[in-house]
Design a protein around this motif. Structure first.
Motif, PDB file in Angstrom:
ATOM      1  N   GLN A  39       0.811  -1.217   0.000  1.00  0.00           N
ATOM      2  CA  GLN A  39       0.000   0.000   0.000  1.00  0.00           C
ATOM      3  C   GLN A  39       0.846   1.270   0.000  1.00  0.00           C
ATOM      4  OE1 GLN A  39      -3.320   0.444   2.912  1.00  0.00           O
ATOM      5  NE2 GLN A  39      -2.389   2.420   3.438  1.00  0.00           N
TER       6      GLN A  39
ATOM      7  N   LYS B 265      -2.628   4.084   8.314  1.00  0.00           N
ATOM      8  CA  LYS B 265      -2.897   3.093   7.258  1.00  0.00           C
ATOM      9  C   LYS B 265      -4.275   3.316   6.632  1.00  0.00           C
ATOM     10  CE  LYS B 265       0.314  -0.085   6.500  1.00  0.00           C
ATOM     11  NZ  LYS B 265       0.820  -0.399   5.138  1.00  0.00           N
TER      12      LYS B 265
ATOM     13  N   ARG C 266      -5.079   4.232   2.694  1.00  0.00           N
ATOM     14  CA  ARG C 266      -5.971   3.384   1.881  1.00  0.00           C
ATOM     15  C   ARG C 266      -7.074   4.219   1.234  1.00  0.00           C
ATOM     16  NH1 ARG C 266      -6.717  -0.137   5.591  1.00  0.00           N
ATOM     17  NH2 ARG C 266      -8.696   0.647   6.414  1.00  0.00           N
TER      18      ARG C 266
ATOM     19  N   LEU D  12      -5.684   6.039  -1.759  1.00  0.00           N
ATOM     20  CA  LEU D  12      -5.521   5.134  -2.898  1.00  0.00           C
ATOM     21  C   LEU D  12      -6.858   4.875  -3.591  1.00  0.00           C
ATOM     22  CD1 LEU D  12      -2.914   2.370  -1.941  1.00  0.00           C
ATOM     23  CD2 LEU D  12      -2.811   3.962  -3.858  1.00  0.00           C
TER      24      LEU D  12
ATOM     25  N   SER E 181      -6.914   3.277  -7.463  1.00  0.00           N
ATOM     26  CA  SER E 181      -6.047   2.103  -7.391  1.00  0.00           C
ATOM     27  C   SER E 181      -6.837   0.807  -7.536  1.00  0.00           C
ATOM     28  CB  SER E 181      -5.324   2.078  -6.039  1.00  0.00           C
ATOM     29  OG  SER E 181      -4.724   0.824  -5.789  1.00  0.00           O
TER      30      SER E 181
ATOM     31  N   TYR F 247      -4.750  -2.138  -2.338  1.00  0.00           N
ATOM     32  CA  TYR F 247      -4.932  -1.499  -1.029  1.00  0.00           C
ATOM     33  C   TYR F 247      -5.643  -2.399  -0.031  1.00  0.00           C
ATOM     34  CZ  TYR F 247      -9.569  -0.004  -2.875  1.00  0.00           C
ATOM     35  OH  TYR F 247     -10.826   0.045  -3.430  1.00  0.00           O
TER      36      TYR F 247
END
Length: 272
Positions: free
Chosen positions: A52, A188, A192, A195, A200, A205
């Motif tokens: 990620q 985190k 995510r 992304l 993405s 992710y």
């Protein structure tokens, strides 16, 4: 929220919530501004693992470089895969490179260099454990990135973010070494979300985070290694209440890893 939790959140610059589009823009602008203020910079360099963090920073860096080039500031982005032999999740790394938009698939196999170093140490009586060999891989990867940066007139980017900084889950002078750390302040969950905003592929992710440094424990998840979930780490960083066991684990990880967040100690800056 107690004093320690507040102190950690402030020190790591974490926001309780973000707007993914705003954070993405701020990181892109940070990279662009740095390049504009330093005429000697001809490139950005980043290792791409397929996880990620490097996928996120790689995409944002490519977007920044594209904009800089359109504005007349010539600069290149070298995203490079750094496998130790055959990478267990190589397809994810290749998919990440495609998503990022790297036209040239660059890869440097670090296995010969790592193995040679480990063998030289063994011949001198230092038989490294599998865990310590894992740190050698991380440091060799950073060594390669700095060599590429020196060759191309660039700076090395690091993927360190708040969840890693909090727990010290990186190798000192390995993946913890870099010239710029654009993801500082993100956890985190927030990474995510950015992304997702960037479009993405889902599997990049949603994949289980792993450093994959230990031969004896291939693809060991970060959460198994840390002894606490990223959900609890992210909640802690966002000022939320977490279970007592998770809180104690996070607190202990933070205290034990303080040396990683400090500059080298000298006679005048000892923490005691």
């Amino acid at each position: 929220m107690d004093q320690l939790q507040r102190q950690i959140i402030d020190a790591l610059h974490v926001k309780p919530e973000i707007k993914p589009e705003t954070e993405a823009r701020e990181i892109i602008d940070f990279l662009k501004d740095y390049a504009k203020q330093h005429d000697f910079i001809k490139s950005f360099v980043l290792g791409i693992s397929g996880g990620q963090d490097s996928t996120l920073l790689g995409k944002l860096t490519q977007l920044a470089v594209d904009e800089l080039n359109e504005e007349g500031r010539s600069i290149q982005f070298y995203g490079v895969r750094l496998p130790y032999g055959k990478q267990n999740d190589e397809e994810d790394a290749i998919d990440a490179m495609k998503f990022i938009g790297q036209d040239t698939q660059r890869a440097v196999n670090i296995k010969p260099a790592v193995d040679a170093g480990v063998e030289a140490l063994a011949q001198s009586g230092f038989e490294l454990s599998d865990f310590v060999e894992g740190n050698e891989k991380a440091r060799e990867r950073m060594k390669v990135q700095y060599a590429i940066a020196a060759h191309t007139g660039g700076v090395v980017l690091g993927t360190d973010h708040a969840a890693e900084a909090l727990t010290g889950f990186y190798t000192k002078y390995g993946d913890g070494a870099a010239d710029l750390a654009p993801l500082t302040g993100l956890n985190k969950r927030q990474g995510r979300d950015i992304l997702k905003h960037l479009g993405s592929p889902v599997h990049l992710y949603e994949k289980i985070p792993t450093a994959d440094l230990e031969d004896d424990k291939p693809m060991l998840s970060d959460e198994a290694a840390l002894g606490v979930t990223y959900e609890h780490i992210d909640d802690f960083l966002e000022g939320k209440t977490v279970p007592e066991e998770a809180y104690d684990r996070i607190k202990n990880l933070y205290i034990k890893s303080q040396h990683k967040r400090d500059l080298p100690y000298n006679r005048y800056n000892l923490p005691y």
